[in-house]
Design a protein around this motif. Structure first.
Motif, mmCIF file in Angstrom:
data_model
loop_
_atom_site.group_PDB
_atom_site.id
_atom_site.type_symbol
_atom_site.label_atom_id
_atom_site.label_comp_id
_atom_site.label_asym_id
_atom_site.label_seq_id
_atom_site.Cartn_x
_atom_site.Cartn_y
_atom_site.Cartn_z
ATOM 1 N N VAL A 144 0.821 -1.210 0.000
ATOM 2 C CA VAL A 144 0.000 0.000 0.000
ATOM 3 C C VAL A 144 0.859 1.266 0.000
ATOM 4 O O VAL A 144 0.500 2.276 -0.615
ATOM 5 N N GLU A 145 2.019 1.204 0.644
ATOM 6 C CA GLU A 145 2.887 2.389 0.713
ATOM 7 C C GLU A 145 3.310 2.856 -0.680
ATOM 8 O O GLU A 145 3.453 4.055 -0.929
ATOM 9 N N LEU A 148 0.426 4.721 -2.183
ATOM 10 C CA LEU A 148 0.289 6.042 -1.554
ATOM 11 C C LEU A 148 1.357 7.006 -2.081
ATOM 12 O O LEU A 148 1.075 8.165 -2.392
ATOM 13 N N VAL A 174 -7.225 -3.682 1.515
ATOM 14 C CA VAL A 174 -6.232 -3.002 2.363
ATOM 15 C C VAL A 174 -5.919 -1.624 1.768
ATOM 16 O O VAL A 174 -5.855 -0.613 2.482
ATOM 17 N N ASP A 177 -9.061 0.653 2.106
ATOM 18 C CA ASP A 177 -9.272 1.023 3.513
ATOM 19 C C ASP A 177 -8.222 2.025 3.986
ATOM 20 O O ASP A 177 -8.519 2.943 4.756
ATOM 21 N N THR A 178 -7.006 1.855 3.497
ATOM 22 C CA THR A 178 -5.951 2.800 3.894
ATOM 23 C C THR A 178 -6.257 4.190 3.325
ATOM 24 O O THR A 178 -6.062 5.207 4.016
ATOM 25 N N GLU A 181 -8.863 5.608 5.638
ATOM 26 C CA GLU A 181 -8.272 6.026 6.930
ATOM 27 C C GLU A 181 -7.556 7.357 6.795
ATOM 28 O O GLU A 181 -7.556 8.175 7.703
ATOM 29 N N LYS A 182 -6.923 7.573 5.654
ATOM 30 C CA LYS A 182 -6.135 8.792 5.470
ATOM 31 C C LYS A 182 -6.985 9.941 4.915
ATOM 32 O O LYS A 182 -6.454 11.001 4.577
ATOM 33 N N ARG A 185 -9.862 8.763 0.190
ATOM 34 C CA ARG A 185 -10.633 7.883 -0.703
ATOM 35 C C ARG A 185 -11.381 8.659 -1.782
ATOM 36 O O ARG A 185 -11.416 8.240 -2.942
#
Ligand code: B1M
Length: 235
Positions: A144-145, A148, A174, A177-178, A181-182, A185
């Motif tokens: 995921v990083e 991002l 994942v 959802d990340t 969370e940040k 989205r």
């Protein structure tokens, strides 16, 4: 004695309309050298790079995409067509960049963590480029990083996720959802694809859409971008 090359079509002898039709045929048949030659001829006749892109290459790939979607063309043919398209794009890209012609949208795409399949993703990336999108392909096995970092750097309209394994497809959730969370989205259209996925899975992971194939990815991307721009314009 007739030389075997006597029968070859000299693209220079065609008028513009016939040459454009020929480009569509040559793209369909994956003939890269001919696409490069026709692109240079059209530019030499004073066509703007954007016009060559849209009327010759993008329109040709649209036809390829429709027949791929309808099961008339298959993966090997589409890869050849996309490769031929690339030949033309390599000539046009610097000219378009010089003129600042805006792509119709930007996409970051990558295969998810644990998964090294990339043939389908590459096909999607090529078809998206063919349709006039700027595509940043971050490759395979992406945690995921990586996604991002790529969206922060490139600020795309679309994030595309690919997975070919039943064991890796859950990782798409994942990523989504990340983003949630940040608080990121809603900044991106998230499209997912890959052989083991389906519509229901796309909804379950919180994507905007599941794309069955590269042609559907292009059409979905275009319509979701248009809808988003219309909504923004109305605010
Ligand atoms: Co793999 N593999 N593989 N493999 N492989 C499958 C997927 C599998 C179904 C084969 C099988 O068992 N029948 C199976 C998965 C089973 C499952 O999960 N239930 C499998 C397996 C098990 C494995 C390994 C685990 C095998 C092993 O090592 N024991 C291993 C996993 C490695 C890893 O990823 N960690 C592995 C490895 C490999 C190779 C390296 C040998 C090679 C990959 C080479 C490469 O990609 N560079 C490979 C291949 C080639 C396949 C098959 C044969 C073909 C996949 C493919 O390229 N299809 C595949 C069997 C199959 O699907 N018939 C298989 C063509 C491609 C154009 O289609 O990728 O579906 P596809 O993409 C389409 C759409 O899905 C959609 O558009 C594309 C174009 O129309 N799409 C998107 C895809 N991504 C999208 C993203 C989007 C939108 C649309 O974003 C917006």
């Amino acid at each position: 004695m007739a030389d075997e090359f006597d029968d070859e079509l000299d693209l220079n002898t065609l008028n513009d309309d016939d040459l454009i039709d020929q480009v569509h045929d040559d793209l369909y048949n994956g003939m890269k050298d001919e696409i490069v030659e026709a692109t240079n001829i059209l530019l030499g006749r004073g066509w703007a790079a954007e016009r060559v892109l849209n009327e010759a290459l993008v329109e040709g790939m649209r036809i390829v995409g429709v027949d791929f979607r309808d099961g008339i063309l298959f993966v090997p043919e589409v890869l050849l067509a996309a490769n031929a398209m690339k030949g033309g794009m390599e000539i046009l890209r610097p000219l378009l960049a010089e003129k600042g012609v805006a792509p119709i949208g930007k996409m970051v795409i990558g295969t998810v963590k644990g998964d090294i399949h990339d043939i389908g993703k590459n096909l999607v990336a090529m078809m998206m480029e063919g349709a006039g999108f700027e595509v940043i392909d971050i490759g395979i096995n992406n945690p995921v990083e990586k996604y991002l970092a790529a969206i922060e750097e490139h600020r795309p309209d679309i994030l595309g996720l690919s997975a070919l394994l039943t064991t890796t497809m859950p990782y798409m959730k994942v990523v989504v959802d990340t983003l949630k969370e940040k608080g990121l989205r809603d900044d991106y259209i998230v499209l997912v694809g890959g052989a083991p996925l389906n519509e229901e899975f796309g909804r379950a992971v919180g994507a905007d859409a599941y794309c069955r194939d590269a042609g559907v990815a292009v059409e979905t991307a275009k319509s979701l971008i248009a809808a988003r721009r219309n909504t923004r314009a109305a605010i």
